[in-house]
Design a protein around this motif. Structure first.
Motif, PDB file in Angstrom:
ATOM      1  N   SER A  21       0.831  -1.215   0.000  1.00  0.00           N
ATOM      2  CA  SER A  21       0.000   0.000   0.000  1.00  0.00           C
ATOM      3  C   SER A  21       0.864   1.262   0.000  1.00  0.00           C
ATOM      4  O   SER A  21       0.477   2.286  -0.580  1.00  0.00           O
ATOM      5  CB  SER A  21      -0.960   0.000   1.193  1.00  0.00           C
ATOM      6  OG  SER A  21      -0.247   0.016   2.411  1.00  0.00           O
ATOM      7  N   GLU A  22       2.018   1.202   0.626  1.00  0.00           N
ATOM      8  CA  GLU A  22       2.939   2.345   0.576  1.00  0.00           C
ATOM      9  C   GLU A  22       3.427   2.571  -0.856  1.00  0.00           C
ATOM     10  O   GLU A  22       3.580   3.716  -1.288  1.00  0.00           O
ATOM     11  CB  GLU A  22       4.125   2.125   1.510  1.00  0.00           C
ATOM     12  CG  GLU A  22       3.769   2.188   2.973  1.00  0.00           C
ATOM     13  CD  GLU A  22       4.939   1.865   3.881  1.00  0.00           C
ATOM     14  OE1 GLU A  22       5.980   1.375   3.387  1.00  0.00           O
ATOM     15  OE2 GLU A  22       4.815   2.092   5.084  1.00  0.00           O
ATOM     16  N   GLY A  23       3.685   1.500  -1.581  1.00  0.00           N
ATOM     17  CA  GLY A  23       4.096   1.617  -2.975  1.00  0.00           C
ATOM     18  C   GLY A  23       3.015   2.259  -3.829  1.00  0.00           C
ATOM     19  O   GLY A  23       3.308   3.080  -4.710  1.00  0.00           O
ATOM     20  N   VAL A  24       1.760   1.915  -3.560  1.00  0.00           N
ATOM     21  CA  VAL A  24       0.647   2.539  -4.270  1.00  0.00           C
ATOM     22  C   VAL A  24       0.621   4.036  -3.966  1.00  0.00           C
ATOM     23  O   VAL A  24       0.442   4.863  -4.868  1.00  0.00           O
ATOM     24  CB  VAL A  24      -0.693   1.872  -3.895  1.00  0.00           C
ATOM     25  CG1 VAL A  24      -1.874   2.659  -4.448  1.00  0.00           C
ATOM     26  CG2 VAL A  24      -0.729   0.436  -4.394  1.00  0.00           C
ATOM     27  N   ALA A  25       0.828   4.406  -2.710  1.00  0.00           N
ATOM     28  CA  ALA A  25       0.844   5.820  -2.324  1.00  0.00           C
ATOM     29  C   ALA A  25       1.953   6.580  -3.053  1.00  0.00           C
ATOM     30  O   ALA A  25       1.751   7.713  -3.502  1.00  0.00           O
ATOM     31  CB  ALA A  25       1.017   5.956  -0.810  1.00  0.00           C
ATOM     32  N   ILE A  26       3.105   5.955  -3.182  1.00  0.00           N
ATOM     33  CA  ILE A  26       4.213   6.599  -3.902  1.00  0.00           C
ATOM     34  C   ILE A  26       3.844   6.788  -5.368  1.00  0.00           C
ATOM     35  O   ILE A  26       4.052   7.866  -5.945  1.00  0.00           O
ATOM     36  CB  ILE A  26       5.518   5.788  -3.756  1.00  0.00           C
ATOM     37  CG1 ILE A  26       6.020   5.854  -2.315  1.00  0.00           C
ATOM     38  CG2 ILE A  26       6.581   6.289  -4.724  1.00  0.00           C
ATOM     39  CD1 ILE A  26       7.171   4.906  -2.012  1.00  0.00           C
ATOM     40  N   GLY A  27       3.269   5.770  -5.993  1.00  0.00           N
ATOM     41  CA  GLY A  27       2.874   5.871  -7.397  1.00  0.00           C
ATOM     42  C   GLY A  27       1.827   6.952  -7.627  1.00  0.00           C
ATOM     43  O   GLY A  27       1.931   7.737  -8.570  1.00  0.00           O
ATOM     44  N   VAL A  28       0.836   7.013  -6.754  1.00  0.00           N
ATOM     45  CA  VAL A  28      -0.207   8.028  -6.883  1.00  0.00           C
ATOM     46  C   VAL A  28       0.376   9.422  -6.694  1.00  0.00           C
ATOM     47  O   VAL A  28       0.016  10.357  -7.400  1.00  0.00           O
ATOM     48  CB  VAL A  28      -1.350   7.756  -5.881  1.00  0.00           C
ATOM     49  CG1 VAL A  28      -2.311   8.932  -5.788  1.00  0.00           C
ATOM     50  CG2 VAL A  28      -2.091   6.485  -6.257  1.00  0.00           C
ATOM     51  N   SER A  29       1.294   9.568  -5.743  1.00  0.00           N
ATOM     52  CA  SER A  29       1.875  10.893  -5.495  1.00  0.00           C
ATOM     53  C   SER A  29       2.710  11.362  -6.686  1.00  0.00           C
ATOM     54  O   SER A  29       2.703  12.550  -7.016  1.00  0.00           O
ATOM     55  CB  SER A  29       2.710  10.890  -4.208  1.00  0.00           C
ATOM     56  OG  SER A  29       3.839  10.058  -4.328  1.00  0.00           O
ATOM     57  N   ALA A  31       2.029  10.624  -9.715  1.00  0.00           N
ATOM     58  CA  ALA A  31       1.078  10.937 -10.775  1.00  0.00           C
ATOM     59  C   ALA A  31       0.622  12.388 -10.679  1.00  0.00           C
ATOM     60  O   ALA A  31       0.218  12.981 -11.682  1.00  0.00           O
ATOM     61  CB  ALA A  31      -0.124  10.004 -10.707  1.00  0.00           C
ATOM     62  N   GLY A  32       0.693  12.957  -9.477  1.00  0.00           N
ATOM     63  CA  GLY A  32       0.321  14.353  -9.287  1.00  0.00           C
ATOM     64  C   GLY A  32       1.447  15.270  -9.729  1.00  0.00           C
ATOM     65  O   GLY A  32       1.447  15.797 -10.836  1.00  0.00           O
ATOM     66  N   GLU A  33       2.403  15.454  -8.868  1.00  0.00           N
ATOM     67  CA  GLU A  33       3.571  16.291  -9.170  1.00  0.00           C
ATOM     68  C   GLU A  33       4.822  15.550  -8.746  1.00  0.00           C
ATOM     69  O   GLU A  33       4.807  14.799  -7.780  1.00  0.00           O
ATOM     70  CB  GLU A  33       3.501  17.607  -8.385  1.00  0.00           C
ATOM     71  CG  GLU A  33       2.382  18.523  -8.770  1.00  0.00           C
ATOM     72  CD  GLU A  33       2.420  19.816  -7.969  1.00  0.00           C
ATOM     73  OE1 GLU A  33       3.498  20.182  -7.471  1.00  0.00           O
ATOM     74  OE2 GLU A  33       1.367  20.432  -7.833  1.00  0.00           O
ATOM     75  N   GLN A  34       5.904  15.810  -9.450  1.00  0.00           N
ATOM     76  CA  GLN A  34       7.150  15.128  -9.116  1.00  0.00           C
ATOM     77  C   GLN A  34       7.633  15.527  -7.722  1.00  0.00           C
ATOM     78  O   GLN A  34       8.132  14.691  -6.983  1.00  0.00           O
ATOM     79  CB  GLN A  34       8.235  15.421 -10.138  1.00  0.00           C
ATOM     80  CG  GLN A  34       9.498  14.632  -9.856  1.00  0.00           C
ATOM     81  CD  GLN A  34      10.556  14.806 -10.921  1.00  0.00           C
ATOM     82  OE1 GLN A  34      10.385  15.528 -11.875  1.00  0.00           O
ATOM     83  NE2 GLN A  34      11.674  14.132 -10.740  1.00  0.00           N
ATOM     84  N   SER A  35       7.450  16.782  -7.339  1.00  0.00           N
ATOM     85  CA  SER A  35       7.911  17.220  -6.019  1.00  0.00           C
ATOM     86  C   SER A  35       7.131  16.509  -4.912  1.00  0.00           C
ATOM     87  O   SER A  35       7.700  16.153  -3.884  1.00  0.00           O
ATOM     88  CB  SER A  35       7.779  18.736  -5.872  1.00  0.00           C
ATOM     89  OG  SER A  35       6.423  19.144  -6.007  1.00  0.00           O
ATOM     90  N   LEU A  36       5.830  16.294  -5.132  1.00  0.00           N
ATOM     91  CA  LEU A  36       5.034  15.556  -4.147  1.00  0.00           C
ATOM     92  C   LEU A  36       5.508  14.116  -4.066  1.00  0.00           C
ATOM     93  O   LEU A  36       5.642  13.554  -2.975  1.00  0.00           O
ATOM     94  CB  LEU A  36       3.552  15.604  -4.517  1.00  0.00           C
ATOM     95  CG  LEU A  36       2.615  14.814  -3.602  1.00  0.00           C
ATOM     96  CD1 LEU A  36       2.660  15.358  -2.176  1.00  0.00           C
ATOM     97  CD2 LEU A  36       1.201  14.832  -4.151  1.00  0.00           C
TER      98      LEU A  36
END
Length: 82
Positions: A21-29, A31-36
């Motif tokens: 689930s942490e990996g999913v959070a990283i992927g989603v973040s 997808a927004g902005e690279q800095s996020l």
């Protein structure tokens, strides 16, 4: 001790599932902005240190070697890369 072994397997399973689930959070973040994405990745990297210690707290008393404990702690974080 059979009870300690069950606890050991449960902790490894839960931490591995948690890492996915942490990996999913990283992927989603990302997808927004690279800095996020960079911020979330760095935050989770720091967050993984106490998780590794939690694994060690269960494995060391069960007689698992330090090297094996270290390797299992890394193994439980591999799903973040998926």
């Amino acid at each position: 001790n059979k009870q300690s072994f069950k606890k050991l397997v449960l902790v490894i399973f839960v931490m591995t599932l948690h890492s996915f689930s942490e990996g999913v959070a990283i992927g989603v973040s990302f997808a927004g902005e690279q800095s996020l994405g960079m911020f979330i990745s760095g935050s989770l990297a720091v967050h993984n240190v106490p998780e590794g210690l939690a694994i060690a707290l269960v494995m060391i008393p069960c007689g698992v070697s330090f090297l094996d404990t270290f390797l299992w702690a890394i193994f439980t974080s591999i799903p973040q890369l998926l």
